[in-house]
Design a protein around this motif. Structure first.
Motif, PDB file in Angstrom:
ATOM      1  N   THR A   1       0.806  -1.225   0.000  1.00  0.00           N
ATOM      2  CA  THR A   1       0.000   0.000   0.000  1.00  0.00           C
ATOM      3  C   THR A   1       0.835   1.270   0.000  1.00  0.00           C
ATOM      4  OG1 THR A   1      -0.115  -0.021   2.436  1.00  0.00           O
ATOM      5  CG2 THR A   1      -1.870  -1.153   1.234  1.00  0.00           C
TER       6      THR A   1
ATOM      7  N   ARG B   1      -7.012   0.520  12.194  1.00  0.00           N
ATOM      8  CA  ARG B   1      -8.396   0.202  12.579  1.00  0.00           C
ATOM      9  C   ARG B   1      -8.546  -1.300  12.840  1.00  0.00           C
ATOM     10  NH1 ARG B   1     -11.016   4.075   8.258  1.00  0.00           N
ATOM     11  NH2 ARG B   1     -11.862   5.752   9.554  1.00  0.00           N
ATOM     12  N   GLU B   2      -7.972  -2.098  11.957  1.00  0.00           N
ATOM     13  CA  GLU B   2      -8.090  -3.544  12.098  1.00  0.00           C
ATOM     14  C   GLU B   2      -7.403  -4.031  13.370  1.00  0.00           C
ATOM     15  OE1 GLU B   2      -6.295  -7.387   9.771  1.00  0.00           O
ATOM     16  OE2 GLU B   2      -7.274  -5.848   8.537  1.00  0.00           O
TER      17      GLU B   2
ATOM     18  N   GLU C   1      -9.512  -3.099  16.374  1.00  0.00           N
ATOM     19  CA  GLU C   1     -10.687  -3.969  16.505  1.00  0.00           C
ATOM     20  C   GLU C   1     -10.296  -5.325  17.086  1.00  0.00           C
ATOM     21  OE1 GLU C   1     -12.232  -4.037  12.575  1.00  0.00           O
ATOM     22  OE2 GLU C   1     -13.078  -2.004  12.681  1.00  0.00           O
TER      23      GLU C   1
ATOM     24  N   THR D   1      -6.930  10.130   8.833  1.00  0.00           N
ATOM     25  CA  THR D   1      -7.729   9.320   7.913  1.00  0.00           C
ATOM     26  C   THR D   1      -7.282   9.498   6.467  1.00  0.00           C
ATOM     27  OG1 THR D   1      -9.412  11.060   7.683  1.00  0.00           O
ATOM     28  CG2 THR D   1      -9.723   9.439   9.449  1.00  0.00           C
TER      29      THR D   1
ATOM     30  N   VAL E   1      -1.640   3.496   5.685  1.00  0.00           N
ATOM     31  CA  VAL E   1      -3.094   3.648   5.580  1.00  0.00           C
ATOM     32  C   VAL E   1      -3.773   3.332   6.907  1.00  0.00           C
ATOM     33  CG1 VAL E   1      -3.139   3.205   3.110  1.00  0.00           C
ATOM     34  CG2 VAL E   1      -3.328   1.288   4.689  1.00  0.00           C
ATOM     35  N   VAL E   2      -4.848   4.073   7.186  1.00  0.00           N
ATOM     36  CA  VAL E   2      -5.535   3.976   8.475  1.00  0.00           C
ATOM     37  C   VAL E   2      -6.227   2.634   8.673  1.00  0.00           C
ATOM     38  CG1 VAL E   2      -7.722   4.974   7.681  1.00  0.00           C
ATOM     39  CG2 VAL E   2      -7.000   5.288  10.065  1.00  0.00           C
ATOM     40  N   GLU E   3      -6.556   1.935   7.602  1.00  0.00           N
ATOM     41  CA  GLU E   3      -7.277   0.667   7.722  1.00  0.00           C
ATOM     42  C   GLU E   3      -6.499  -0.352   8.551  1.00  0.00           C
ATOM     43  OE1 GLU E   3      -9.209   2.981   4.782  1.00  0.00           O
ATOM     44  OE2 GLU E   3      -7.086   2.395   4.930  1.00  0.00           O
ATOM     45  N   ASP E   4      -5.176  -0.365   8.437  1.00  0.00           N
ATOM     46  CA  ASP E   4      -4.375  -1.325   9.197  1.00  0.00           C
ATOM     47  C   ASP E   4      -4.484  -1.082  10.699  1.00  0.00           C
ATOM     48  OD1 ASP E   4      -3.622  -2.372   6.801  1.00  0.00           O
ATOM     49  OD2 ASP E   4      -1.563  -1.637   6.842  1.00  0.00           O
TER      50      ASP E   4
END
Length: 600
Positions: A494, A539-540, A543, A528, A534-537
């Motif tokens: 990414t 966030r995951e 969680e 964001t 990237v922010v998705e990593d």
């Protein structure tokens, strides 16, 4: 010191360059919403802004930018979010010249040279300065290009492949060239798989100068048209790690002399190299100097700072027997003039392998000689970078609240030569973690750090190190990860094109951060709009931690990119980080009281 004070003081000066009518530089003010602004200074009327107030002068070339403006024939040429612009004849009005990703803007003989990046390649392009600009391509590469530097009848530039970073393997090329024409008979002068050659520049003697680390250190070399020879061997770095385009770590004075910024560990100094190779230190009140020297005659303009002076733009006339520093620009805030600051001491700690790790230790503001305090160990980003010996108002924000702040030059840092810089490859998340832990353990064993109140924080690559430090047994009670990388292999997919080679070389060490290994408090701060990590990593990972009953604190900053500290939300990030540490300190105090009560 308030959080507003810390943010207002964090003004950044970059890309200093000399023009026909004075000096220009890029100024970023975190308390404003305008982004980066081009400022102009001349002796007759001082400093003023020359780019429009609502225009962010920034380049996305190679993800990290650089060389985003130049002034030619009274016109500002600059890079914005969607392309290349130039000023109209009316001040503070810009017109779009070309869409695309540009950087390293350079003026040649009646034309503008620049690096233009596409999704899969780089070009060096030339544009006419007058009329409707006409663009033509001079050099193309499926890899990367930089530093287009015209000389009399010649053009020099740098090139490196998509499999390399410029500090690992970078080449200097030259070719015959005439304005409005094309390049002919290109020749590689320096660089290769085991050599980083950067910053070519033509001298008044017609020779081409550049910096190479073929000796193990980035030192100066000269090509006279026949052979390449060393200018002066120095056990120090005469160039900065080239994250951005447009660096000027040295400049050519009169009578064959050269002025250069030399880095030795966390310290920078200015030196003059005489024609016979003698290196003469210049006594200045700065310990950190950015790689943007601008010269006119015997006068050198620079961006310098020290542990007691925030970064400032200054002029020094090297011809004067008694050197005088004239400050042209510095952060202006009345409260800061009265602020007490914590000054660091150098700490050297020997690790298991026998190496020494250098750290800068900032005690709590106003602390006595026998201080003890909660400690924040800071992991610099990069990891190909270093801690800097300069006034950092965000560090002062914490020291003024009773914390000690410690910056660590772990294995892989710059300022210690090529071998040290490369040693973290394949060991990321291991040796860097060990070095930071060793410094923390030393502070605990010497009674400086309060047990149970030692924290680690890092941004970007430093965030990855901080998370791995928390994921194993060690001295750290909690971590803050800002714009953090979480999984090196996924990050390699990414990350922007420029940094993919870096991701691949670093990987193979500790691997991804695993939620199951993190059992202590963690704070994630992430923009964001971050395109580097990237922010998705994050966030995951957050969680996963929540599902395990270890919910982290998370602060997501809308529309903020990779650089949280220089964003308009920097204040919110500082407040969240302080609250995070204080909550752990309170919990530790409560646990101690409960233990004491149980013993009674």
């Amino acid at each position: 010191m308030s959080v507003d004070d810390a943010v207002r003081a964090s003004v950044s000066y970059d890309q200093l360059r000399a023009g026909e009518d004075g000096l220009y530089w890029l100024e970023t003010r975190p308390d404003a919403d305008t982004g980066a602004t081009v400022a102009h200074w001349r002796a007759s009327d001082g400093k003023r802004d020359v780019s429009p107030k609502d225009f962010d002068v920034t380049s996305g070339v190679h993800a990290y930018g650089g060389g985003s403006f130049v002034v030619a024939e009274g016109r500002l040429w600059c890079v914005g979010g969607d392309g290349l612009y130039r000023s109209r004849r009316h001040p503070n009005e810009l017109e779009l010249v070309s869409h695309g990703c540009f950087g390293d803007l350079t003026i040649g003989d009646g034309e503008l040279l620049a690096v233009r990046e596409s999704e899969q390649s780089d070009q060096i392009v030339a544009l006419t300065l007058t009329g409707a600009p006409q663009m033509r391509t001079l050099v193309s590469s499926p890899g990367f290009l930089g530093a287009p530097r015209p000389g009399p009848g010649w053009l020099a530039w740098t090139a490196w492949s998509e499999r390399d970073m410029p500090w690992d393997a970078c080449e200097v090329w030259t070719a015959s060239y005439s304005p409005q024409g094309g390049v002919e008979n290109p020749v590689k002068l320096a660089g290769g798989p085991e050599e980083s050659a950067v910053e070519p520049r033509w001298g008044p003697d017609g020779a081409l100068y550049f910096v190479s680390d073929r000796s193990g250190w980035w030192n100066l070399y000269r090509w006279d048209g026949r052979k390449v020879e060393a200018v002066a061997p120095i056990r120090g770095e005469c160039a900065a790690e080239p994250w951005e385009l447009g660096y000027a770590s040295y400049g050519l004075l009169d009578e064959g002399r050269i002025v250069a910024v030399v880095q030795e560990g966390p310290r920078h100094r200015l030196a003059v190299i005489e024609p016979d190779g003698t290196v003469r230190p210049v006594d200045l009140p700065y310990t950190s100097i950015k790689p943007y020297l601008a010269l006119r005659g015997t006068t050198v303009a620079l961006i310098g700072s020290s542990p007691t002076a925030a970064p400032q733009v200054a002029l020094v006339d090297l011809a004067e027997a008694d050197l005088q520093v004239k400050v042209l620009a510095s952060p202006e805030h009345a409260g800061l003039d009265r602020a007490r600051v914590s000054t660091p001491t150098e700490l050297r700690v020997r690790v298991a392998s026998g190496r020494e790790v250098l750290a800068l230790v900032y005690p709590p503001t106003g602390a006595t000689a026998d201080w003890q305090a909660p400690v924040i160990v800071r992991v610099h980003p990069g990891p190909t970078a270093s801690c800097l010996l300069r006034l950092d108002w965000q560090a002062q924000f914490f020291t003024s609240r009773g914390f000690a702040v410690v910056d660590v030059d772990y294995l892989g840092s710059t300022g210690y030569g090529r071998a040290f810089r490369e040693s973290l490859y394949g060991r990321w998340g291991l040796d860097d973690v060990d070095d930071c832990a060793a410094v923390a353990v030393h502070l605990l064993s010497t009674g400086r750090a309060v047990p149970g109140q030692v924290f680690i924080r890092g941004a970007s690559a430093g965030g990855y190190t901080a998370l791995h430090a928390l994921a194993q047994d060690g001295p750290f009670a909690a971590a803050t990860a800002v714009s953090a990388i979480v999984d090196p292999e996924r990050w390699a997919q990414t990350v922007p094109r420029f940094q993919r080679a870096h991701a691949m070389r670093l990987s193979g060490g500790a691997g991804p951060v695993r939620a199951a290994d993190i059992e202590r408090p963690v704070l994630f701060i992430h923009g964001t709009a971050d395109e580097v990590a990237v922010v998705e990593d994050v966030r995951e990972l957050a969680e996963e931690l929540t599902s395990l009953g270890r919910a982290p604190k998370v602060l997501l900053l809308a529309e903020v990119g990779h650089y949280v500290a220089s964003s308009r939300r920097a204040g919110a990030a500082l407040e969240a980080e302080l609250a995070h540490y204080r909550s752990v300190v309170r919990a530790a105090a409560n646990d101690h009281q409960a233990l004491q009560g149980g013993q009674r």
